[in-house]
Motif scaffolding. Structure first.
Motif, PDB file in Angstrom:
ATOM      1  N   GLN A  64      23.537 -80.342 -24.384  1.00 36.41           N
ATOM      2  CA  GLN A  64      22.593 -81.371 -24.801  1.00 36.41           C
ATOM      3  C   GLN A  64      21.707 -80.882 -25.933  1.00 36.41           C
ATOM      4  N   PRO A  65      21.144 -81.804 -26.714  1.00 36.78           N
ATOM      5  CA  PRO A  65      20.111 -81.455 -27.687  1.00 36.78           C
ATOM      6  C   PRO A  65      18.816 -81.043 -26.978  1.00 36.78           C
ATOM      7  N   PRO A  66      17.774 -80.678 -27.739  1.00 35.85           N
ATOM      8  CA  PRO A  66      16.625 -80.003 -27.125  1.00 35.85           C
ATOM      9  C   PRO A  66      15.537 -80.880 -26.535  1.00 35.85           C
ATOM     10  N   LEU A  67      15.533 -82.203 -26.798  1.00 38.45           N
ATOM     11  CA  LEU A  67      14.321 -82.981 -26.553  1.00 38.45           C
ATOM     12  C   LEU A  67      13.943 -83.101 -25.082  1.00 38.45           C
ATOM     13  N   THR A  68      14.885 -83.496 -24.223  1.00 36.19           N
ATOM     14  CA  THR A  68      14.518 -83.717 -22.823  1.00 36.19           C
ATOM     15  C   THR A  68      14.057 -82.437 -22.124  1.00 36.19           C
ATOM     16  N   PRO A  69      14.736 -81.280 -22.298  1.00 32.58           N
ATOM     17  CA  PRO A  69      14.177 -80.052 -21.712  1.00 32.58           C
ATOM     18  C   PRO A  69      12.780 -79.733 -22.243  1.00 32.58           C
ATOM     19  N   LEU A  70      12.527 -80.031 -23.529  1.00 31.61           N
ATOM     20  CA  LEU A  70      11.204 -79.780 -24.084  1.00 31.61           C
ATOM     21  C   LEU A  70      10.158 -80.683 -23.435  1.00 31.61           C
ATOM     22  N   ILE A  71      10.520 -81.942 -23.216  1.00 33.56           N
ATOM     23  CA  ILE A  71       9.609 -82.859 -22.512  1.00 33.56           C
ATOM     24  C   ILE A  71       9.346 -82.357 -21.095  1.00 33.56           C
ATOM     25  N   ALA A  72      10.396 -81.876 -20.437  1.00 30.88           N
ATOM     26  CA  ALA A  72      10.239 -81.357 -19.069  1.00 30.88           C
ATOM     27  C   ALA A  72       9.273 -80.185 -19.043  1.00 30.88           C
ATOM     28  N   HIS A  73       9.372 -79.280 -20.012  1.00 28.62           N
ATOM     29  CA  HIS A  73       8.450 -78.143 -20.060  1.00 28.62           C
ATOM     30  C   HIS A  73       7.026 -78.606 -20.318  1.00 28.62           C
ATOM     31  N   ALA A  74       6.859 -79.657 -21.104  1.00 30.23           N
ATOM     32  CA  ALA A  74       5.522 -80.163 -21.388  1.00 30.23           C
ATOM     33  C   ALA A  74       4.838 -80.681 -20.128  1.00 30.23           C
ATOM     34  N   THR A  75       5.624 -81.201 -19.180  1.00 26.51           N
ATOM     35  CA  THR A  75       5.022 -81.738 -17.953  1.00 26.51           C
ATOM     36  C   THR A  75       4.412 -80.640 -17.088  1.00 26.51           C
ATOM     37  N   LEU A  76       4.800 -79.383 -17.311  1.00 29.94           N
ATOM     38  CA  LEU A  76       4.236 -78.295 -16.510  1.00 29.94           C
ATOM     39  C   LEU A  76       2.735 -78.159 -16.742  1.00 29.94           C
ATOM     40  N   ALA A  77       2.253 -78.697 -17.860  1.00 25.42           N
ATOM     41  CA  ALA A  77       0.807 -78.682 -18.100  1.00 25.42           C
ATOM     42  C   ALA A  77       0.073 -79.559 -17.092  1.00 25.42           C
ATOM     43  N   LEU A  78       0.776 -80.563 -16.547  1.00 22.51           N
ATOM     44  CA  LEU A  78       0.170 -81.424 -15.526  1.00 22.51           C
ATOM     45  C   LEU A  78       0.223 -80.784 -14.149  1.00 22.51           C
ATOM     46  N   GLY A  79       1.141 -79.847 -13.966  1.00 24.46           N
ATOM     47  CA  GLY A  79       1.340 -79.213 -12.671  1.00 24.46           C
ATOM     48  C   GLY A  79       2.817 -79.041 -12.395  1.00 24.46           C
ATOM     49  N   ASP A  80       3.158 -77.995 -11.681  1.00 22.78           N
ATOM     50  CA  ASP A  80       4.560 -77.705 -11.384  1.00 22.78           C
ATOM     51  C   ASP A  80       4.968 -78.442 -10.115  1.00 22.78           C
ATOM     52  N   HIS A  81       5.022 -79.779 -10.222  1.00 15.54           N
ATOM     53  CA  HIS A  81       5.311 -80.632  -9.079  1.00 15.54           C
ATOM     54  C   HIS A  81       6.293 -81.730  -9.491  1.00 15.54           C
ATOM     55  N   PRO A  82       7.042 -82.273  -8.544  1.00 18.37           N
ATOM     56  CA  PRO A  82       7.967 -83.353  -8.897  1.00 18.37           C
ATOM     57  C   PRO A  82       7.285 -84.531  -9.577  1.00 18.37           C
ATOM     58  N   TRP A  83       6.105 -84.948  -9.097  1.00 20.01           N
ATOM     59  CA  TRP A  83       5.460 -86.122  -9.677  1.00 20.01           C
ATOM     60  C   TRP A  83       5.152 -85.903 -11.159  1.00 20.01           C
ATOM     61  N   ALA A  84       4.793 -84.661 -11.528  1.00 16.17           N
ATOM     62  CA  ALA A  84       4.496 -84.386 -12.936  1.00 16.17           C
ATOM     63  C   ALA A  84       5.745 -84.507 -13.796  1.00 16.17           C
ATOM     64  N   MET A  85       6.864 -84.015 -13.283  1.00 17.07           N
ATOM     65  CA  MET A  85       8.123 -84.112 -14.016  1.00 17.07           C
ATOM     66  C   MET A  85       8.544 -85.565 -14.195  1.00 17.07           C
ATOM     67  N   HIS A  86       8.133 -86.430 -13.268  1.00 17.27           N
ATOM     68  CA  HIS A  86       8.539 -87.830 -13.320  1.00 17.27           C
ATOM     69  C   HIS A  86       7.693 -88.674 -14.275  1.00 17.27           C
ATOM     70  N   VAL A  87       6.553 -88.170 -14.704  1.00 17.27           N
ATOM     71  CA  VAL A  87       5.642 -88.966 -15.532  1.00 17.27           C
ATOM     72  C   VAL A  87       6.303 -89.477 -16.810  1.00 17.27           C
ATOM     73  N   PRO A  88       6.995 -88.636 -17.603  1.00 17.58           N
ATOM     74  CA  PRO A  88       7.623 -89.173 -18.823  1.00 17.58           C
ATOM     75  C   PRO A  88       8.632 -90.275 -18.532  1.00 17.58           C
ATOM     76  N   ALA A  89       9.422 -90.110 -17.477  1.00 20.29           N
ATOM     77  CA  ALA A  89      10.409 -91.138 -17.134  1.00 20.29           C
ATOM     78  C   ALA A  89       9.724 -92.464 -16.819  1.00 20.29           C
ATOM     79  N   ILE A  90       8.608 -92.402 -16.099  1.00 19.83           N
ATOM     80  CA  ILE A  90       7.849 -93.616 -15.784  1.00 19.83           C
ATOM     81  C   ILE A  90       7.367 -94.293 -17.062  1.00 19.83           C
ATOM     82  N   LEU A  91       6.840 -93.505 -17.975  1.00 16.18           N
ATOM     83  CA  LEU A  91       6.326 -94.064 -19.230  1.00 16.18           C
ATOM     84  C   LEU A  91       7.443 -94.684 -20.060  1.00 16.18           C
ATOM     85  N   PHE A  92       8.596 -94.030 -20.105  1.00 11.60           N
ATOM     86  CA  PHE A  92       9.726 -94.587 -20.845  1.00 11.60           C
ATOM     87  C   PHE A  92      10.147 -95.931 -20.244  1.00 11.60           C
TER      88      PHE A  92
END
Length: 498
Positions: A64-92
């Motif tokens: 895959q290209p780099p964007l989605t893993p990069l977005i996933a790493h950005a969510t770690l700023a919110l916390g290393d939890h499933p709900w944080a990883m799900h935030v971008p998907a919710i917004l999309f």
């Protein structure tokens, strides 16, 4: 250049563009946001999210290209939890509802049609799945409808510069997937077959393509320099999944938005071919069928055509609203269909039931996304138990797939042995040290491992304790010693795509 598109415009002809239906659209957006937010921390990470979390930031990966893993790493700023990883998907997902309603408005749909489109799409099966967990396809919820909206505006507004706007979105989407090429082929085929062909005589479409290539150039260069790994990945997925994808493609299309609203998007196809005011949009049904055909022949994933299906549905809401206005009971019938489809979609697509209950119903068997969120902490605890039975600084853990590897990296306690896998991009992230003497193998990789070691013994089996029949349930945890090949050769032999 507008002369090359001498066609009636919904803006400049005898019909004014309807107002954007803020109340029905944003009520659908709000309801979806509340639902996805309420379920964001249920069950746990999806296996893909664990994989994205584990991948180091890079220009690209074999799969895959780099964007989605990069977005996933950005969510770690919110916390290393499933709900944080799900935030971008919710917004999309919630943003895509507004775009779909804009398409309905663009072709003349009023408040009722826009409301049908927003609510029907928001609670479609695939919208909910991709809006709950972060997948590469989550961003496609925005990309495909946005590209189609801008191309539609080329014709409805007689403004060919929208090709360039579409090109910008296409170029940006290349950092997430190259799958957008399917949509571009569909659009080109539709215009060539159904017209207006004069649009392709203008330089604007080619300017849009040029902009897309310039914006997406770094990713395209990465692909070219590395031998087009995305094509290799596509071939691997087709080899693995085509036997299931092709027979299931048509049935899946019928349930992607819900079976009760199938007449709506069929009405959209028919109306596009028959309505005089839409004659410059008759390329859309051809594009739809071309994309579905490409998905069939590619044999990779059944949901790849969802973006254009959503657009056909959005347009179909216009004749559906016209039909419904003729009698009050018809409006009620369409609303009932949307509500019932949405309720079933919620039940099948989101973790709204207790996990033990879900495991005992057909839901787990139907929805792979649900299955792939269950059991990770428990599996890691079982693997850790085997690791600690004979603690050694010369131990390495080797997982069969990226879900197992990502879960181990997330849930193993500090000081645990390093984790490796030959699956997809993980195969290039390192190898055990030459001094490693004890290898804990997890999952279906064991038969291959037994050919590379002098001794392997099964020490346990993965059990999520609720009976969810996912890819890991019942797989062995084995300890192997006496490697017969070097560590580099070992990882090369274990490398696989899929």
């Amino acid at each position: 250049m507008t002369a090359t598109l001498a066609a009636p415009s919904l803006l400049r002809g005898d019909r004014a563009l309807p107002r954007y239906a803020w109340l029905p659209v944003f009520s659908a957006v709000g309801a979806l946001l509340l639902l996805l937010g309420a379920t964001a921390d249920a069950y746990g990470y999806h296996r893909d999210e664990l994989y994205f979390r584990m991948l180091p930031p890079a220009w690209g990966y074999v799969d895959q290209p780099p964007l989605t893993p990069l977005i996933a790493h950005a969510t770690l700023a919110l916390g290393d939890h499933p709900w944080a990883m799900h935030v971008p998907a919710i917004l999309f997902a919630v943003a895509s509802v507004g775009i779909v309603a804009l398409i309905t408005r663009e072709v003349g749909g009023g408040a009722l049609a826009q409301g049908f489109a927003a609510w029907g799409y928001a609670f479609g099966t695939v919208t909910l799945v991709m809006g709950h967990s972060l997948f590469t396809a989550s961003l496609d919820l925005i990309v495909w409808p946005a590209v189609l909206l801008f191309v539609i505006r080329v014709f409805t507004r007689t403004q060919p510069w929208w090709w360039v706007v579409a090109g910008v979105v296409v170029g940006l989407s290349m950092y997430n997937k190259l799958l957008i090429a399917m949509l571009l082929v569909g659009i080109a085929a539709g215009i060539l077959i159904m017209g207006p062909r004069r649009a392709l005589a203008s330089w604007w479409p080619y300017a849009g393509i040029a902009v897309a290539l310039v914006v997406g150039a770094p990713n395209l260069i990465y692909q070219a320099v590395n031998g087009w790994p995305q094509l290799q990945m596509g071939a691997a997925l087709a080899a693995e999944k085509s036997g299931d994808v092709r027979p299931l493609l048509v049935p899946f299309i019928l349930i992607e938005l819900g079976p009760l609203v199938v007449p709506v998007w069929i009405a959209g196809i028919v109306a596009l071919l028959r309505r005089k005011e839409w004659r410059t949009l008759r390329w859309i049904p051809i594009a739809f069928f071309v994309v579905i055909a490409l998905v069939f022949f590619a044999g990779s994933q059944v949901y790849y055509g969802y973006g254009i299906l959503a657009v056909v549905f959005a347009i179909g809401c216009v004749p559906a609203a016209d039909w419904a206005r003729r009698a009050g009971w018809r409006i009620g019938l369409v609303i009932a269909a949307i509500v019932l489809d949405g309720a079933v979609s919620i039940l099948l697509s989101l973790p709204v039931l207790p996990v033990a209950t879900s495991a005992k119903t057909p839901i787990g068997a139907i929805d792979q996304a649900i299955r792939d969120q269950v059991g990770w902490p428990q599996y890691v605890a079982e693997i850790d138990h085997v690791v600690r039975e004979a603690p050694s600084s010369r131990t390495a853990i080797i997982a069969t797939n990226y879900g197992e590897a990502g879960a181990l990296e997330r849930y193993l306690p500090p000081g645990s042995p390093p984790v490796f896998s030959g699956h997809n991009a993980l195969a290039s992230l390192g190898e055990p040290t030459a001094s490693t003497t004890r290898f804990v193998f997890v999952g279906a990789e064991l038969p291959r491992a037994e050919q590379l070691f002098r001794h392997c013994a099964i020490e346990g089996r993965l059990d999520d304790l609720v009976g969810m029949d996912n890819e890991e349930q019942g797989q062995p945890i084995a300890v192997c010693t006496g490697p017969m090949v070097s560590m580099r050769t070992l990882m090369q032999r274990l490398a696989h795509l899929g």
